[in-house]
Design an enzyme around this catalytic site. Sequence first.
Site, PDB file in Angstrom:
ATOM      1  N   LEU A  46       0.859  -1.173   0.000  1.00  0.00           N
ATOM      2  CA  LEU A  46       0.000   0.000   0.000  1.00  0.00           C
ATOM      3  C   LEU A  46       0.900   1.230   0.000  1.00  0.00           C
ATOM      4  CD1 LEU A  46      -2.758  -0.835   2.652  1.00  0.00           C
ATOM      5  CD2 LEU A  46      -3.138  -0.405   0.231  1.00  0.00           C
ATOM      6  N   ASP A  47       0.502   2.267  -0.758  1.00  0.00           N
ATOM      7  CA  ASP A  47       1.254   3.508  -0.747  1.00  0.00           C
ATOM      8  C   ASP A  47       1.306   4.074   0.670  1.00  0.00           C
ATOM      9  OD1 ASP A  47       1.525   3.348  -3.480  1.00  0.00           O
ATOM     10  OD2 ASP A  47      -0.187   4.656  -3.898  1.00  0.00           O
ATOM     11  N   PRO A  48       2.350   4.869   0.995  1.00  0.00           N
ATOM     12  CA  PRO A  48       2.384   5.522   2.312  1.00  0.00           C
ATOM     13  C   PRO A  48       1.116   6.339   2.589  1.00  0.00           C
ATOM     14  CG  PRO A  48       4.522   5.681   1.265  1.00  0.00           C
ATOM     15  CD  PRO A  48       3.607   5.079   0.240  1.00  0.00           C
ATOM     16  N   ARG A 182      -5.515   5.280  -8.227  1.00  0.00           N
ATOM     17  CA  ARG A 182      -5.128   6.633  -8.624  1.00  0.00           C
ATOM     18  C   ARG A 182      -5.347   6.844 -10.122  1.00  0.00           C
ATOM     19  NH1 ARG A 182       0.955   7.472  -7.201  1.00  0.00           N
ATOM     20  NH2 ARG A 182       0.610   5.915  -5.616  1.00  0.00           N
TER      21      ARG A 182
END
Length: 317
Positions: A46-48, A182
Amino acid sequence: MARRKKGRRIDGVFLLDKPQGLTSNSALQRVKRLYDAAKAGHTGALDPLATGMLPICLGEATKFSQFLLDSDKRYITTAKLGVRTDSSDADGEVVETKPVPSLEWDSLNQLIQARFAGEIEQVPSMFSALKHNGQPLYKLARKGEKVEVKPRQVNIYEIKLLDLRDDEVDLEVHCSKGTYIRSIVEDLGLELGCGAHVSMLRRIGVANYDAAKLLTMDELEQIAAETETDQGPECIQMRLDALLLPPWSAVDSLPSIELPADLAVRLLQGQRITELFDERGLVRLFAEQRFLGMGEVEDTGRLVARRLLDTSEGAQA
């Protein structure tokens, strides 16, 4: 020279509610350290910026992490309209701002369903973890380098419009592996003519795992700290271990076969199993309610071992 401690044998899956701002690898290392685990791996970064479900496989459960990587996912996200960023999320630099048109629920929902539901083609972001010549795209992007990223087919099983505000849209997305939320948000902004980026992203589902069983890093560390104060290191391990889901939970969508004890012994010894089975395809294998691993029943009905647990130290079921 003293030998480096390798950690203990512990098998299971921990459902972490990853906090914002923490990388998936940092989260993995903290959980691994708390469990004093010899082996650990996560099941899709998961992205930060993102929060939510990050299944962390410990010990023998890592043998089945690929199935979680390949499984479908569920997300909720907020699209901030009128602002485009270079990374398509709130961590990026603003590259364009435009007025947000007046939006109506029904027309927006129709656009979302027509454009994004079902099998779609999307171009992954340059800030994704996809690799080009061995380098993650996000590392190249941060250096200012650009490469051609080929579009890919993904499946959006369901996309729901949850809320609509002046310049924000909340969505829930159930999608196949490899889907970039995104990219959906960026494409929605293009469709609306004003641009958009992800301001919030939370993963609420991976495969069949129940989001109600998520624990935050703070909760996990608090449990460890309280137990250490009251009862000592051994009790810490017992209490933390009780939070783990069994290794077979990573593949619980597969049918299961309960093997007689004699067949289980032969299978674990690498012997050929000549008995025929009615199931076909990948299966979970049990003997006396103990998880042995994964096998495959071929078209002939013959059972072949595919990924078995190391039972030498007693894998937990």
